[in-house]
Design an enzyme around this catalytic site. Structure first.
Site, mmCIF file in Angstrom:
data_model
loop_
_atom_site.group_PDB
_atom_site.id
_atom_site.type_symbol
_atom_site.label_atom_id
_atom_site.label_comp_id
_atom_site.label_asym_id
_atom_site.label_seq_id
_atom_site.Cartn_x
_atom_site.Cartn_y
_atom_site.Cartn_z
ATOM 1 N N GLY A 1 -10.689 17.119 4.040
ATOM 2 C CA GLY A 1 -10.087 15.791 3.995
ATOM 3 C C GLY A 1 -9.868 15.186 5.377
ATOM 4 N N LYS B 1 -9.633 1.357 18.397
ATOM 5 C CA LYS B 1 -8.410 1.723 19.112
ATOM 6 C C LYS B 1 -8.544 1.423 20.608
ATOM 7 C CE LYS B 1 -7.563 5.304 15.654
ATOM 8 N NZ LYS B 1 -7.910 6.713 15.333
ATOM 9 N N GLU C 1 -14.117 11.371 6.196
ATOM 10 C CA GLU C 1 -14.430 10.601 4.993
ATOM 11 C C GLU C 1 -15.790 11.034 4.432
ATOM 12 O OE1 GLU C 1 -12.362 8.074 3.951
ATOM 13 O OE2 GLU C 1 -11.016 8.323 5.656
ATOM 14 N N GLU D 1 2.087 -0.249 16.553
ATOM 15 C CA GLU D 1 2.089 1.056 17.228
ATOM 16 C C GLU D 1 1.287 2.088 16.451
ATOM 17 O OE1 GLU D 1 2.135 3.317 19.801
ATOM 18 O OE2 GLU D 1 3.973 2.318 20.441
ATOM 19 N N VAL E 1 -0.085 6.781 4.248
ATOM 20 C CA VAL E 1 0.864 6.279 5.241
ATOM 21 C C VAL E 1 2.021 5.540 4.567
ATOM 22 C CG1 VAL E 1 1.149 4.859 7.305
ATOM 23 C CG2 VAL E 1 -0.952 6.164 6.984
ATOM 24 N N LYS F 1 -5.843 -0.697 12.513
ATOM 25 C CA LYS F 1 -6.534 -0.876 13.799
ATOM 26 C C LYS F 1 -7.731 -1.820 13.684
ATOM 27 C CE LYS F 1 -7.550 3.358 12.044
ATOM 28 N NZ LYS F 1 -6.777 4.560 11.817
ATOM 29 N N ASP G 1 -14.268 3.887 14.847
ATOM 30 C CA ASP G 1 -12.810 3.986 14.761
ATOM 31 C C ASP G 1 -12.202 4.079 16.165
ATOM 32 O OD1 ASP G 1 -10.224 4.767 13.229
ATOM 33 O OD2 ASP G 1 -10.513 6.428 14.631
ATOM 34 N N GLY H 1 0.822 -1.212 0.000
ATOM 35 C CA GLY H 1 0.000 0.000 0.000
ATOM 36 C C GLY H 1 0.848 1.250 0.000
ATOM 37 N N GLY I 1 -2.159 11.287 9.785
ATOM 38 C CA GLY I 1 -1.308 11.999 8.843
ATOM 39 C C GLY I 1 -0.168 11.119 8.381
#
Lengths: 436, 436
Positions: B187, B205, B190, B129, B14, B105, B201, B10, B302
Site C-alpha cells: 500500500g 511539492k 498506487e 502545511e 487523512v 499538493k 508527486d 473527505g 500516513g
C-alpha cells in the site's frame, strides 16, 4: 508603512551578526514582512572596539537603558546575555510597551515565568527562538508546527561545544582534556568551560524546550545534569564496538508519573540520524503522538545562524504589531505584490555533476576516445573505474564521476560517446550533488 | 469563546486521521489554541463504508458543497485530493468567506496562484502545511523560521514511495520492478505508480517549496522531472562503492542566471545526514545565506502524520480569526492559564538503560557476584563483554549494557558492586537510550 525601528542591546558576535543580516537581506526581509525592519540604535560597552558589522546609520550608546526607554524604538533585541542586567533591561522594555526579542537562554530558563507574566500584562511579545539551538527554528516547530500533538518526548544535541569534544574524541581517539584545550583555542569553548561541559547550558535550553513541549512552567532547578568530563576514550571505543555512539543529550520525557528532565552523556544506536550529527552542529529529535519522530538539524551557534533566528522573531513581531489581515504570513511567504518572476532555467541550463556508466569493448583506445569526448565539452573527470569483463565476455563497464558541467554539454557528450562503435547501448547517467 | 467549527471534506486516510487527532488531543489543542476546535460536519462519497475514525457528533453528507456553503462552518478542511472538484470546493469556500486548510499538493502546485489571489481578495487564509512532506513542518520552517535568510538552495526527499524503493534496492540488492511490486502490495505505492516513480508527486511539492523559498509564482510546468525507473542494482552498487547513495531528490537552486527546479535520482555523499534517510521517511535540506544548511526530517505521509500538519494549520487559522493579542502564539506554547504544574521527577525516578564498565580481578566468581547483584535489583543484562587483561596484568574490564531500570535501583546496584573486594575503583556508568 513606515519601517519598524529596532534597538539592539549588545554588539558582540550575535549583535554584529544581526545587524549584518538585517542590512544585507533588507530587501528580502521586507518582501516577506511587508515592512522594512531597521536597526536605529544599538548599545555596546566599548564604542571604540572593532566590530564585525557596519554601524553606519545606527546611533550608538554605551547605556542600554537609553534604548529601552526611547519612545522611538518599537522592538528591543537583547543580546547582552547573563542574568541581572539583561533581566532589568527586558523588564524595562516591557514596562515601556516594547516587544522584545532575545537570544538569552539563561534569562528565559531562570526568569522566563516572571518575564512572560509581565509581557502578558502589557500585551507585548517576548520571542526567544535564538535561545535554543541557534538557527534551527525549533521553538517554532514545537510551539506551532506540532501544535496538534501530545509531545511524548524530545532529545537534543543542544550544546555544540560538548558535541565537538565528543566527536573529536571518537574520530581521532583523543582524550577529553586534550580536545577541550583545542576547543578553547578554536574559540568553541570558553576559558571557563563549566557551562558547556557540565551540562548547564544544555540544561537551560532543555528547560525551555520542555516547557513549550508539555505546557509546564520553566523550572531549571529541577533539571538533572551530568557533565561529559568523565567520558574516557575507552568508553567511546567500547560503545562504538557495541554499535553505539556517545552523545551529550538533553532529554525531556512525559511519563505517567511525571516529567523527566535530564542532561547527560548518552549511548544511542549508531544507525539513528541524530547519532550522526557531528562537530558543533545541533539537532533536536521530537516525538509527537500523531506525527511520530521528527528531527531538526542545523548550526546551533555562531553570529549569522543565531542572527537568522533573531530576525525570524523580528518578522513575527512585525506581523503581530498590526491586526490587519494584510499582515498575516503571506501564502507564498512573500507579500503578494512582492512575488518576483525570476526565470526558471530550462533543463539544458542545469549545472550539476554526473555519474556515468557505459559498456564498451575491452580493447585499447576506447577509454582514450571517451575521455577525449568529455574534454571536448570541457567536462572534467573526478573519478574513473573500469570493471574487468566477466570470464568469456569481451565488454567492460566504465564508471565515471564528473565535475560540475552544464546539462547541455553533457547531453552532447553522451550523444558522441554513444556514437562510438566500441560502445554498446545507452550511457547510464545519474546526476550527482555534494550538498555541501 | 465558542468552539471553532470545522467541516472536513473527505473521510479517507487523512480525513479519518484528522478527525481522530482532533478528538483524542482536543484538550491539549485547546490548551494551545485558546479555543476548542470541533469537526461538526464531514463529507464522504459512501456513508456506509467502514472508517478509521469515530464519526459520532459529526453530521455526515455525501455532498461536499453543503459544507462549503454552510454558514455555520468557520473553516473548511479539503482532503478529497485531485484537481477539479477540489478546486471548485475550495474556491466556493473562499467566496463564502471561509478559511481553508488543505493537504492537496496537486491543487496548490497547479492552481495555487489563482486560489491565493481569490483568498487575498476575501481576506481569508488558505494553509497547506500537509501538502509537502506530511507531518514535517517544512512550510512553516521556510516561510517563517528562515524569514531572515536569502534561501540559496533546498534539496528534499519528498516522495516516500520512491525512497522506499531505492532503500530496498540498496539494502537487499533487489531490482526496481521487484521492489515496486512489493510497495504496491504494502500500500506504499498506487496501482498506477506513475505519480511517484516518475517524479510528478515530488515535482508538485518542489513547486511549492521553491515558491516559498524564493518568492516566485507557482509554476509546476517548468519543473524538470526524471523518474527512478531506470536505476539499476548495478548503479546502486557502484555508487555505494564510490562513497555515494542514490536518492530521489527534488532540488531548487537560485543561481545568477535563474532558478533550477528539478526532480531526479541523485548521487549524494553517504556521510551526509540526508543520505541516511531511509524507507518511507522524508527530509528536506534547506540552505540559507545566514543560517547555513538546516535539515527537517519526519514521516512524509500516513493518516496521523499528515493530520498533525492539518491540525497545526487549523491552530494557526484560529489564531488569525481574531486580532486580540490574547490570540497570539503563547510564549510557552500553551495559554498562560493552561500551564499545568505536572511534577518533574527526581533523578532517582528516571527510567533508562545503562552502559556499565568496571575493572575486576581476573578470577572465578567475580562475574557471578556482579550479575547476582544486578538480579537482586531486578536489572536485566542486555549484553556483556569481558576484555582479557593485558599481558602481565591481572585485572579485566567488564562492559555491560542493561535493559531499562530505575536510576534508584541502579545507584544501589553500583554501590554494591563497588563494595566487592574483587572490583577496583568506581563503576563507569553512562545512560543509554534507543530513541526508537
Amino acid at each position: 508603512m513606515k519601517p519598524v525601528r529596532v534597538g539592539v542591546l549588545g554588539l558582540g558576535t550575535v549583535g554584529g551578526g544581526t545587524v549584518n543580516v538585517l542590512k544585507r537581506n533588507a530587501e528580502e526581509i521586507a518582501r516577506r514582512a511587508g515592512r522594512e525592519i531597521v536597526v536605529t540604535r544599538a548599545s555596546a560597552r566599548d564604542l571604540n572596539r572593532a566590530r564585525i558589522c557596519d554601524t553606519q546609520g545606527i546611533a550608538l550608546t554605551t547605556d542600554p537603558f537609553e534604548i529601552v526607554n526611547d519612545p522611538e524604538i518599537d522592538v528591543v533585541v537583547e543580546l547582552i546575555g547573563g542574568y541581572d542586567l539583561a533581566k532589568q533591561l527586558v523588564l524595562t522594555a516591557i514596562a515601556n510597551g516594547k516587544h522584545v526579542v532575545t537570544a538569552n537562554k539563561a534569562l528565559i530558563a531562570l526568569h522566563g515565568n516572571e518575564v512572560f507574566a509581565e509581557a502578558g500584562k502589557k500585551g507585548v511579545m517576548v520571542l526567544f527562538e535564538a535561545a535554543v539551538a541557534g538557527g534551527i527554528p525549533i521553538i517554532k516547530a514545537i510551539r506551532e508546527g506540532l501544535a496538534g500533538n501530545q509531545i511524548q518526548w524530545l532529545a537534543g544535541i543542544i550544546n555544540g561545544t560538548g558535541n565537538f569534544i565528543l566527536t573529536e574524541m571518537r574520530d581521532k581517539g583523543r582524550d577529553f582534556a586534550d580536545v577541550l584545550a583545542e576547543a578553547q583555542a578554536l574559540g568553541y569553548a570558553e576559558a571557563d568551560p563549566t557551562f558547556d561541559v557540565e551540562g548547564i547550558d544544555a540544561g537551560h535550553k532543555l528547560t525551555i524546550l520542555a516547557s513549550i513541549a508539555f505546557g509546564i512552567p520553566l523550572q531549571f532547578d529541577k533539571v538533572f545534569t551530568e557533565g561529559i568530563t568523565k567520558i574516557t576514550r575507552l568508553d567511546v571505543e567500547y560503545a562504538e564496538a557495541l554499535g553505539y555512539r556517545i552523545k551529550n543529550l538533553g532529554i525531556a520525557r512525559k511519563t505517567e508519573s511525571g516529567i523527566e528532565l535530564r542532561v547527560h552523556p548518552t549511548l544511542i544506536p549508531k544507525r539513528r540520524l541524530i547519532a550522526n550529527v557531528e562537530g558543533v552542529m545541533n539537532a533536536v529529535l521530537v516525538c509527537g503522538d500523531a506525527v511520530g519522530p521528527t528531527l531538526y538539524y542545523g548550526a546551533g551557534a555562531g553570529a549569522e545562524p543565531t542572527a537568522s533566528a533573531v530576525v525570524a522573531d523580528l518578522v513575527d513581531v512585525v506581523r503581530a504589531m498590526t491586526s490587519d489581515p494584510e499582515n498575516r504570513v503571506p501564502h507564498l511567504a512573500f507579500q503578494a505584490d512582492a512575488i518576483a518572476d525570476i526565470p526558471v532555467l530550462s533543463a539544458d541550463a542545469i549545472r550539476t555533476a554526473y555519474y556515468l556508466r557505459l559498456t564498451a569493448e575491452d580493447k585499447p583506445g576506447v577509454l582514450a576516445d571517451v575521455t577525449r569526448i568529455l574534454a571536448k565539452y570541457n567536462i572534467s573527470i573526478e573519478a574513473l573505474i573500469q570493471k574487468e569483463p566477466p570470464q568469456g565476455e569481451t565488454s567492460v563497464a566504465i564508471i565515471m564521476l564528473t565535475q560540475q558541467t552544464l546539462e547541455k554539454e553533457m547531453n552532447a557528450a553522451i550523444a558522441d560517446i554513444e556514437a562510438l562503435t566500441a560502445v554498446s547501448g545507452k550511457v547510464a547517467r545519474i546526476r550527482l550533488e555534494t550538498l555541501g
